[in-house]
Design a protein around this motif. Sequence first.
Motif, short mmCIF file in Angstrom:
data_model
loop_
_atom_site.label_atom_id
_atom_site.label_comp_id
_atom_site.label_asym_id
_atom_site.label_seq_id
_atom_site.Cartn_x
_atom_site.Cartn_y
_atom_site.Cartn_z
N MET A 290 0.94 -0.95 -0.21
CA MET A 290 -0.05 -0.09 0.08
C MET A 290 0.84 1.43 0.49
SD MET A 290 -3.15 -1.20 2.71
CE MET A 290 -4.18 -2.37 2.44
N LEU A 291 2.00 1.27 0.38
CA LEU A 291 2.70 2.06 1.22
C LEU A 291 3.27 2.98 -0.57
CD1 LEU A 291 4.48 4.50 2.31
CD2 LEU A 291 6.24 2.33 2.77
N THR A 292 4.19 1.31 -0.88
CA THR A 292 4.73 1.41 -2.70
C THR A 292 3.69 1.80 -3.73
OG1 THR A 292 4.51 -0.86 -2.78
CG2 THR A 292 6.73 0.32 -2.10
N MET A 293 2.50 1.44 -3.76
CA MET A 293 1.80 1.89 -4.72
C MET A 293 0.83 2.86 -4.18
SD MET A 293 1.38 -2.47 -6.38
CE MET A 293 1.52 -3.21 -4.55
N GLN A 294 0.02 2.57 -3.76
CA GLN A 294 -0.74 3.62 -3.38
C GLN A 294 -0.12 4.31 -2.73
OE1 GLN A 294 -4.12 2.71 -1.51
NE2 GLN A 294 -3.68 0.18 -1.82
N ALA A 295 0.42 5.05 -1.39
CA ALA A 295 0.90 6.00 -1.01
C ALA A 295 2.32 7.26 -2.12
CB ALA A 295 1.75 6.23 -0.12
N LEU A 296 3.18 6.11 -2.08
CA LEU A 296 4.15 6.99 -3.18
C LEU A 296 3.78 6.46 -4.58
CD1 LEU A 296 6.89 5.26 -0.77
CD2 LEU A 296 6.37 7.52 -0.67
N GLY A 297 3.38 6.08 -5.28
CA GLY A 297 2.79 5.60 -6.75
C GLY A 297 4.17 5.10 -7.48
N TYR A 298 4.71 3.62 -6.64
CA TYR A 298 5.40 3.08 -7.68
C TYR A 298 4.48 2.13 -8.54
CZ TYR A 298 8.98 5.73 -4.41
OH TYR A 298 9.89 6.06 -4.12
N ASP A 299 5.39 1.63 -10.08
CA ASP A 299 4.48 0.82 -10.61
C ASP A 299 4.62 -0.61 -10.26
OD1 ASP A 299 7.36 0.05 -11.58
OD2 ASP A 299 7.63 1.23 -13.12
N LEU A 300 4.48 -1.44 -10.82
CA LEU A 300 3.86 -2.47 -10.55
C LEU A 300 5.66 -3.60 -10.17
CD1 LEU A 300 0.75 -3.86 -11.97
CD2 LEU A 300 0.89 -3.52 -9.09
N GLY A 463 -10.94 15.66 -10.38
CA GLY A 463 -10.31 13.72 -9.72
C GLY A 463 -9.28 14.11 -9.36
N VAL A 464 -8.60 14.73 -9.72
CA VAL A 464 -7.07 14.80 -10.21
C VAL A 464 -6.62 14.78 -8.13
CG1 VAL A 464 -5.14 15.96 -10.47
CG2 VAL A 464 -6.27 15.31 -12.74
N LEU A 465 -7.43 16.23 -7.76
CA LEU A 465 -7.43 16.89 -6.49
C LEU A 465 -7.59 15.81 -5.58
CD1 LEU A 465 -8.33 20.32 -6.49
CD2 LEU A 465 -5.53 19.47 -6.19
N ALA A 466 -8.81 14.26 -5.62
CA ALA A 466 -9.76 13.77 -4.90
C ALA A 466 -8.45 12.25 -4.57
CB ALA A 466 -10.86 13.06 -5.97
N GLY A 467 -7.74 12.04 -5.61
CA GLY A 467 -6.40 11.39 -6.16
C GLY A 467 -5.66 11.70 -5.40
N GLU A 468 -5.48 12.53 -5.00
CA GLU A 468 -3.63 13.57 -4.66
C GLU A 468 -4.46 13.13 -3.36
OE1 GLU A 468 -0.46 14.34 -3.59
OE2 GLU A 468 -1.45 13.68 -5.66
N LEU A 469 -5.73 13.22 -2.98
CA LEU A 469 -6.12 12.94 -1.08
C LEU A 469 -6.13 11.89 -1.07
CD1 LEU A 469 -7.65 15.16 0.43
CD2 LEU A 469 -10.13 14.46 -0.45
N ALA A 470 -6.84 10.68 -1.70
CA ALA A 470 -6.45 9.67 -1.51
C ALA A 470 -5.25 9.08 -1.34
CB ALA A 470 -7.04 8.47 -2.45
N LYS A 471 -4.38 9.70 -1.91
CA LYS A 471 -3.19 9.09 -1.37
C LYS A 471 -2.47 9.31 -0.73
CE LYS A 471 1.31 10.08 -4.31
NZ LYS A 471 2.36 10.93 -5.05
N GLN A 472 -2.86 11.50 0.00
CA GLN A 472 -1.69 11.45 0.97
C GLN A 472 -2.78 11.17 2.12
OE1 GLN A 472 0.41 13.67 1.35
NE2 GLN A 472 0.79 14.30 -0.78
#
Length: 503
Positions: A290-300, A463-472
């Motif tokens: 969850m940290l690497t993919m959802q929070a930090l945005g790294y690919d698979l 939508g971009v801001l909502a995605g950033e909200l979930a990431k943060q």
Amino acid sequence: MNDSASPSPSHGLRLLAIALIAWLEFLQNGLLNFASSQIMGGVGAGPEEFSQAAMAYALCAVMALFNHQWCVERFGSRRHLQASILLFGLGALLAGTASSPAGFIAGRAVQGLGGAAFFTAARLEVAQISPAKRGLGLVVFGQALLLGSALGPLLGGWLLQSHGWRALCLGILPLLPPAWWAASLLPLRPPARRPAHYPTGVFLCLLAAAFLLQWLIQQTPYRLFAHPQSLWLIAAAALGSFLAFRATHRRQASDRRRWRLLRRPSYRIGLLGYSCCYLLVSANSYILPMLTMQALGYDLPNSGLLLSVSYFAGLVFSLLYARLLLGKRPPSLRQTLVAACGLLAAYGWLMSGLEGNAERWRVAAILLLNGGFMSLFIMAVAQGTFRRIAPAAFGHAYQTKNIVRQVSVSAGVALASVFMQARNALHYTRLAERFSWNSPQFVDTLHVLRQQLPDLSDTQRLGVLAGELAKQSALLSCLEFFRLECWIALALAMSLLAWRAAD
């Protein structure tokens, strides 16, 4: 299929066979833990249902482990191991073709019935090696476990990107024929003339106790505040079932004398150490993707490569520790355990300081510390737990230890999933309070996005801001988990320093 018919293989082939059996369960669990979010999306499950799949696996594994010796003595360990391989493959097939949470849970339950035998069978086979060569067998056994855990996320990233989440279950099937060959190669024992006897009441009491304990672990975070009285009822029922199991087993089970040899403080304290370690490791394995993919945005692929770093580092740490044990002044158990807790505390503290733009090399460097903790802690605990166990009781001791492992792993996944769910909801709510036209920060951010993304509409920019909200919110939740892990490590270290009997 005669268990004693085949000639004994060479020592090298025997070690290879042990490795091929030992790593299967760890590889499969590593694949699934890495892709928990993708699996939940694939079968339409939520965090609670995913933790129920872990509970079903652990419950069936506990049942299989309790009956491990009974099955070996009645059918022969080779037939038992090969039947376990077939069950494991059937469970992988059911889970990999599931289209609903219930189907996935059923597949994992069947896998638990089969996979529980691998760890115990491989370790007991190491115990059959001559004392002069047993040290190398233990090294190969431990390295196989770490290698399976390391390849889980590494292969998981590639399989997910190339073939989807179903390949994480079905991809284990090509590895089962080599495991079957390994089972036929090992010089395993034939059926016993007088196998152990467990009355039906003993088994039913244990089944009830194990189910209620797993259900209590899985439901506690969800019902703690809303329905606490139901948790007390489940706990009381679990305790009553366990006490009934102990009373019935002491009176009627034919192997009850073997279990009396395990009544040692060092063994019981060792089981507590195993429980702590496996709970932390399983929770960590659930949080890291969850940290690497959802929070930090790294690919698979990059996420899989990063997560495998810990286990590859564990391979190196385990070899270094084995080298120290062979030296003139080997470290004491307490020194090793405190050093492992220090590595975990440093790991938690450094991980809790990550930012959303953290570079991969920094994350990889911190993950080396986690690998050191896993290897040093588990090896030291194993030394202290089994060094005074009589050979006649070793099989039962390892069965019990693996039952503790299954319960702890299930508890770690359940508690980690609920921790993330609760903290995500809290942080998302707090961050969403600023997601309003009345917030100057929100208006300024939207203005910047209009300049950076001129081709998008305001709806798309929202939508971009909502995605950033979930990431943060995911990032903040992960950092809180690592901060908690740091405090747990410090508490363990202080407890060990105060416990002078550890040496």
